[in-house]
Write a protein that holds these residues in place. Structure first.
Motif, PDB file in Angstrom:
ATOM      1  N   ALA A   1       0.072  -5.712  -6.555  1.00  0.00           N
ATOM      2  CA  ALA A   1      -0.216  -6.092  -5.172  1.00  0.00           C
ATOM      3  C   ALA A   1       0.657  -7.249  -4.700  1.00  0.00           C
ATOM      4  O   ALA A   1       0.987  -7.354  -3.509  1.00  0.00           O
ATOM      5  CB  ALA A   1      -1.698  -6.462  -5.033  1.00  0.00           C
ATOM      6  N   PHE A   2       1.044  -8.110  -5.645  1.00  0.00           N
ATOM      7  CA  PHE A   2       1.841  -9.279  -5.261  1.00  0.00           C
ATOM      8  C   PHE A   2       3.195  -8.882  -4.681  1.00  0.00           C
ATOM      9  O   PHE A   2       3.837  -9.680  -3.985  1.00  0.00           O
ATOM     10  CB  PHE A   2       2.022 -10.239  -6.444  1.00  0.00           C
ATOM     11  CG  PHE A   2       2.589 -11.563  -6.043  1.00  0.00           C
ATOM     12  CD1 PHE A   2       1.787 -12.517  -5.439  1.00  0.00           C
ATOM     13  CD2 PHE A   2       3.933 -11.843  -6.207  1.00  0.00           C
ATOM     14  CE1 PHE A   2       2.309 -13.727  -5.027  1.00  0.00           C
ATOM     15  CE2 PHE A   2       4.467 -13.050  -5.793  1.00  0.00           C
ATOM     16  CZ  PHE A   2       3.651 -13.992  -5.209  1.00  0.00           C
ATOM     17  N   THR A   3       3.611  -7.676  -4.929  1.00  0.00           N
ATOM     18  CA  THR A   3       4.851  -7.200  -4.318  1.00  0.00           C
ATOM     19  C   THR A   3       4.765  -7.266  -2.794  1.00  0.00           C
ATOM     20  O   THR A   3       5.778  -7.508  -2.115  1.00  0.00           O
ATOM     21  CB  THR A   3       5.148  -5.772  -4.803  1.00  0.00           C
ATOM     22  OG1 THR A   3       5.169  -5.789  -6.240  1.00  0.00           O
ATOM     23  CG2 THR A   3       6.490  -5.271  -4.300  1.00  0.00           C
ATOM     24  N   ALA A   4       3.577  -7.085  -2.246  1.00  0.00           N
ATOM     25  CA  ALA A   4       3.399  -7.245  -0.790  1.00  0.00           C
ATOM     26  C   ALA A   4       3.726  -8.677  -0.370  1.00  0.00           C
ATOM     27  O   ALA A   4       4.354  -8.908   0.672  1.00  0.00           O
ATOM     28  CB  ALA A   4       1.977  -6.872  -0.380  1.00  0.00           C
ATOM     29  N   ASN A   5       3.310  -9.654  -1.180  1.00  0.00           N
ATOM     30  CA  ASN A   5       3.609 -11.048  -0.859  1.00  0.00           C
ATOM     31  C   ASN A   5       5.105 -11.309  -0.928  1.00  0.00           C
ATOM     32  O   ASN A   5       5.660 -12.027  -0.088  1.00  0.00           O
ATOM     33  CB  ASN A   5       2.867 -11.972  -1.829  1.00  0.00           C
ATOM     34  CG  ASN A   5       1.363 -11.767  -1.788  1.00  0.00           C
ATOM     35  OD1 ASN A   5       0.873 -10.751  -2.289  1.00  0.00           O
ATOM     36  ND2 ASN A   5       0.648 -12.675  -1.172  1.00  0.00           N
ATOM     37  N   LEU A   6       5.748 -10.731  -1.929  1.00  0.00           N
ATOM     38  CA  LEU A   6       7.205 -10.926  -2.035  1.00  0.00           C
ATOM     39  C   LEU A   6       7.915 -10.337  -0.817  1.00  0.00           C
ATOM     40  O   LEU A   6       8.910 -10.902  -0.346  1.00  0.00           O
ATOM     41  CB  LEU A   6       7.731 -10.297  -3.328  1.00  0.00           C
ATOM     42  CG  LEU A   6       7.356 -11.059  -4.607  1.00  0.00           C
ATOM     43  CD1 LEU A   6       7.763 -10.256  -5.844  1.00  0.00           C
ATOM     44  CD2 LEU A   6       8.021 -12.436  -4.637  1.00  0.00           C
ATOM     45  N   ILE A   7       7.410  -9.242  -0.307  1.00  0.00           N
ATOM     46  CA  ILE A   7       8.004  -8.653   0.898  1.00  0.00           C
ATOM     47  C   ILE A   7       7.844  -9.622   2.082  1.00  0.00           C
ATOM     48  O   ILE A   7       8.774  -9.823   2.877  1.00  0.00           O
ATOM     49  CB  ILE A   7       7.381  -7.269   1.174  1.00  0.00           C
ATOM     50  CG1 ILE A   7       7.838  -6.280   0.078  1.00  0.00           C
ATOM     51  CG2 ILE A   7       7.746  -6.771   2.567  1.00  0.00           C
ATOM     52  CD1 ILE A   7       7.087  -4.955   0.084  1.00  0.00           C
TER      53      ILE A   7
ATOM     54  N   PHE B   1       1.965  -0.099   4.592  1.00  0.00           N
ATOM     55  CA  PHE B   1       2.806  -0.852   5.523  1.00  0.00           C
ATOM     56  C   PHE B   1       2.298  -0.628   6.936  1.00  0.00           C
ATOM     57  O   PHE B   1       1.950   0.500   7.313  1.00  0.00           O
ATOM     58  CB  PHE B   1       4.272  -0.397   5.428  1.00  0.00           C
ATOM     59  CG  PHE B   1       4.900  -0.713   4.106  1.00  0.00           C
ATOM     60  CD1 PHE B   1       5.581  -1.908   3.918  1.00  0.00           C
ATOM     61  CD2 PHE B   1       4.787   0.173   3.036  1.00  0.00           C
ATOM     62  CE1 PHE B   1       6.148  -2.219   2.692  1.00  0.00           C
ATOM     63  CE2 PHE B   1       5.358  -0.138   1.799  1.00  0.00           C
ATOM     64  CZ  PHE B   1       6.035  -1.329   1.637  1.00  0.00           C
ATOM     65  N   ASP B   2       2.266  -1.699   7.726  1.00  0.00           N
ATOM     66  CA  ASP B   2       2.002  -1.570   9.158  1.00  0.00           C
ATOM     67  C   ASP B   2       2.870  -2.607   9.864  1.00  0.00           C
ATOM     68  O   ASP B   2       3.749  -3.204   9.237  1.00  0.00           O
ATOM     69  CB  ASP B   2       0.503  -1.716   9.472  1.00  0.00           C
ATOM     70  CG  ASP B   2      -0.057  -3.071   9.065  1.00  0.00           C
ATOM     71  OD1 ASP B   2       0.733  -4.028   8.903  1.00  0.00           O
ATOM     72  OD2 ASP B   2      -1.282  -3.183   8.916  1.00  0.00           O
ATOM     73  N   LYS B   3       2.613  -2.834  11.150  1.00  0.00           N
ATOM     74  CA  LYS B   3       3.547  -3.724  11.853  1.00  0.00           C
ATOM     75  C   LYS B   3       3.436  -5.177  11.397  1.00  0.00           C
ATOM     76  O   LYS B   3       4.352  -5.972  11.649  1.00  0.00           O
ATOM     77  CB  LYS B   3       3.365  -3.595  13.370  1.00  0.00           C
ATOM     78  CG  LYS B   3       2.010  -4.008  13.870  1.00  0.00           C
ATOM     79  CD  LYS B   3       1.867  -3.734  15.367  1.00  0.00           C
ATOM     80  CE  LYS B   3       0.461  -4.064  15.838  1.00  0.00           C
ATOM     81  NZ  LYS B   3       0.233  -3.742  17.241  1.00  0.00           N
ATOM     82  N   GLN B   4       2.379  -5.541  10.677  1.00  0.00           N
ATOM     83  CA  GLN B   4       2.292  -6.894  10.113  1.00  0.00           C
ATOM     84  C   GLN B   4       2.948  -6.992   8.745  1.00  0.00           C
ATOM     85  O   GLN B   4       2.901  -8.043   8.112  1.00  0.00           O
ATOM     86  CB  GLN B   4       0.833  -7.329  10.010  1.00  0.00           C
ATOM     87  CG  GLN B   4       0.176  -7.515  11.377  1.00  0.00           C
ATOM     88  CD  GLN B   4      -1.137  -8.242  11.287  1.00  0.00           C
ATOM     89  OE1 GLN B   4      -1.826  -8.151  10.274  1.00  0.00           O
ATOM     90  NE2 GLN B   4      -1.482  -8.965  12.330  1.00  0.00           N
ATOM     91  N   GLY B   5       3.476  -5.891   8.258  1.00  0.00           N
ATOM     92  CA  GLY B   5       4.151  -5.946   6.968  1.00  0.00           C
ATOM     93  C   GLY B   5       3.457  -5.102   5.912  1.00  0.00           C
ATOM     94  O   GLY B   5       2.818  -4.095   6.234  1.00  0.00           O
ATOM     95  N   ALA B   6       3.590  -5.524   4.668  1.00  0.00           N
ATOM     96  CA  ALA B   6       3.034  -4.777   3.540  1.00  0.00           C
ATOM     97  C   ALA B   6       1.656  -5.320   3.161  1.00  0.00           C
ATOM     98  O   ALA B   6       1.359  -6.490   3.391  1.00  0.00           O
ATOM     99  CB  ALA B   6       3.973  -4.878   2.345  1.00  0.00           C
ATOM    100  N   TYR B   7       0.848  -4.461   2.595  1.00  0.00           N
ATOM    101  CA  TYR B   7      -0.460  -4.892   2.088  1.00  0.00           C
ATOM    102  C   TYR B   7      -0.822  -4.018   0.899  1.00  0.00           C
ATOM    103  O   TYR B   7      -0.325  -2.904   0.746  1.00  0.00           O
ATOM    104  CB  TYR B   7      -1.537  -4.828   3.175  1.00  0.00           C
ATOM    105  CG  TYR B   7      -1.729  -3.459   3.784  1.00  0.00           C
ATOM    106  CD1 TYR B   7      -0.915  -3.020   4.826  1.00  0.00           C
ATOM    107  CD2 TYR B   7      -2.713  -2.601   3.312  1.00  0.00           C
ATOM    108  CE1 TYR B   7      -1.070  -1.762   5.380  1.00  0.00           C
ATOM    109  CE2 TYR B   7      -2.882  -1.333   3.869  1.00  0.00           C
ATOM    110  CZ  TYR B   7      -2.053  -0.926   4.902  1.00  0.00           C
ATOM    111  OH  TYR B   7      -2.211   0.320   5.448  1.00  0.00           O
ATOM    112  N   ALA B   8      -1.692  -4.555   0.046  1.00  0.00           N
ATOM    113  CA  ALA B   8      -2.096  -3.845  -1.166  1.00  0.00           C
ATOM    114  C   ALA B   8      -3.117  -2.769  -0.830  1.00  0.00           C
ATOM    115  O   ALA B   8      -4.065  -3.001  -0.079  1.00  0.00           O
ATOM    116  CB  ALA B   8      -2.692  -4.842  -2.152  1.00  0.00           C
TER     117      ALA B   8
END
Lengths: 237, 237
Positions: free
Chosen positions: A214-220, A123-130
């Motif tokens: 990894a797709f969980t980052a997209n759902l976030i 996680f960073d300020k742009q959100g979640a990533y794999a």
């Protein structure tokens, strides 16, 4: 025990070839004191399964079990006890401690269906990533460590918020179930379908689990954009 | 530059935060003689867009355009001509030639919305699997090469078989649209929604495109298991 009549069971079996009878299976949840673990514990207990919440601290596990409400077939214990006693074991620990925990439980998990639902995310300020995972995915890491277990990947996308909300009667998503052992994936598909509204759908071999995690980052990202608790449905299936 | 009047912009903003008027945009499809490219060409043409099918061979591109049927606003040309002339350019080439093609079209694609729908997959007797991509994904590779373009990732999961089947009136899936340029992703979401039945849904930043591309391998496994043409729908959105 689950509240189905024998007739309902028969109808269930007539309806689907793939049906496996999972009633009576006890469910262990390693790292079950986190929101995802507690949410799954609640829904499986409501479906009539005996649920064992695991934690490094048996006392905290017991507290989490009691916090789910009175009268439910849930109790807490140390992770090793849960791994040894439960019929099916779900791994819901943070990614950080994933490998070490599984290495410590090889003997207890031998021969069992182990369901990995861990999402290696940063996680960073742009959100979640794999995150990059050496083995390709958390599930493949579990399979590499637990060579005697039947590792399945599932429950990555289900929202802990929805699972834990007693006002949410039905969870509107398909649980993608991945693995190389057909009987094990069939069993986990049936377990997933015990969550009201949810459906277990086969999602491919374990080598294709990385993109599901990894797709969980997209759902976030989707949840942030649409102010939603998004899930996936597979069409034409 | 996109053909919006100020009034259309206002109406679009009133209708929905995300609504963008895409009528009148011409669509170019690089590698448009493959099934995916032809399928998208057909659906965009049926929706009233001028479509330019691109290929290394202008003659083969013209043949592909004619094969879609008489009376449609589709024509074929060389990839460079299509890249230069179309308002929005979809990249539908095989992964093998992806980087080289984009490097050759930097000037033509400068400033444009470029929609990458390429899935870097390998195949063996166990089915499809995701390839490692140095840049993280085909879309990120496109962005790395086309530094002057507005790269968006979309249309990875839509079935070419369904797109090309005139008996299929509605395509039952959400098109995940990823990118870092809000106006560009909004535009592509609207374009996706021009395919009957489909809906464009924002799916995250470009750095999370890899798992969406890779998930096409899972859909191939799902199609094989269930004898389906599976797609995804995002729930609660």
């Amino acid at each position: 025990m689950i509240g189905w009549s024998e007739r309902d069971k028969e109808i269930g079996h007539m309806m689907s070839d793939a049906a496996v009878d999972v009633t009576g299976l006890s469910i262990g949840i390693l790292g079950g004191t986190g929101d995802q673990g507690k949410g799954l514990a609640l829904r499986f207990a409501l479906a009539g399964h005996t649920v064992l919440i695991g934690s490094r601290s048996a006392a905290r596990a017991q507290e989490a079990a009691e916090a789910l409400g009175p009268g439910l077939p849930v109790r807490g214990a140390g992770n090793a006890t849960v791994a040894a006693e439960a019929d099916v074991v779900i791994v819901a620990v943070p990614w950080d401690g994933h490998r070490a925990l599984l290495e410590s439980l090889r003997a207890e998990l031998d021969g069992k269906i182990v369901v990995d639902c861990v999402n290696p995310l940063g996680f960073d300020k742009q959100g979640a990533y794999a995150l990059d995972v050496e083995e390709g995915s958390a599930a493949q890491q579990a399979a590499a460590v637990l060579t005697g277990s039947r590792v399945v990947a599932a429950f990555h996308h289900v929202s802990a918020v929805l699972l834990l909300d007693p006002g949410v009667r039905e969870i509107d998503l398909d649980v993608l179930v991945l693995g190389d052992d057909r009987e094990a994936t069939d069993t986990v598909q049936e377990l997933a379908s015990r969550i009201p509204g949810a459906r277990g759908v086969y999602g491919g071999r374990l080598r294709n689990a990385g993109q599901v995690e990894a797709f969980t980052a997209n759902l976030i990202s989707i949840n942030r954009r649409y102010k939603a608790h998004a899930g996936l449905r597979v069409t034409d299936v």
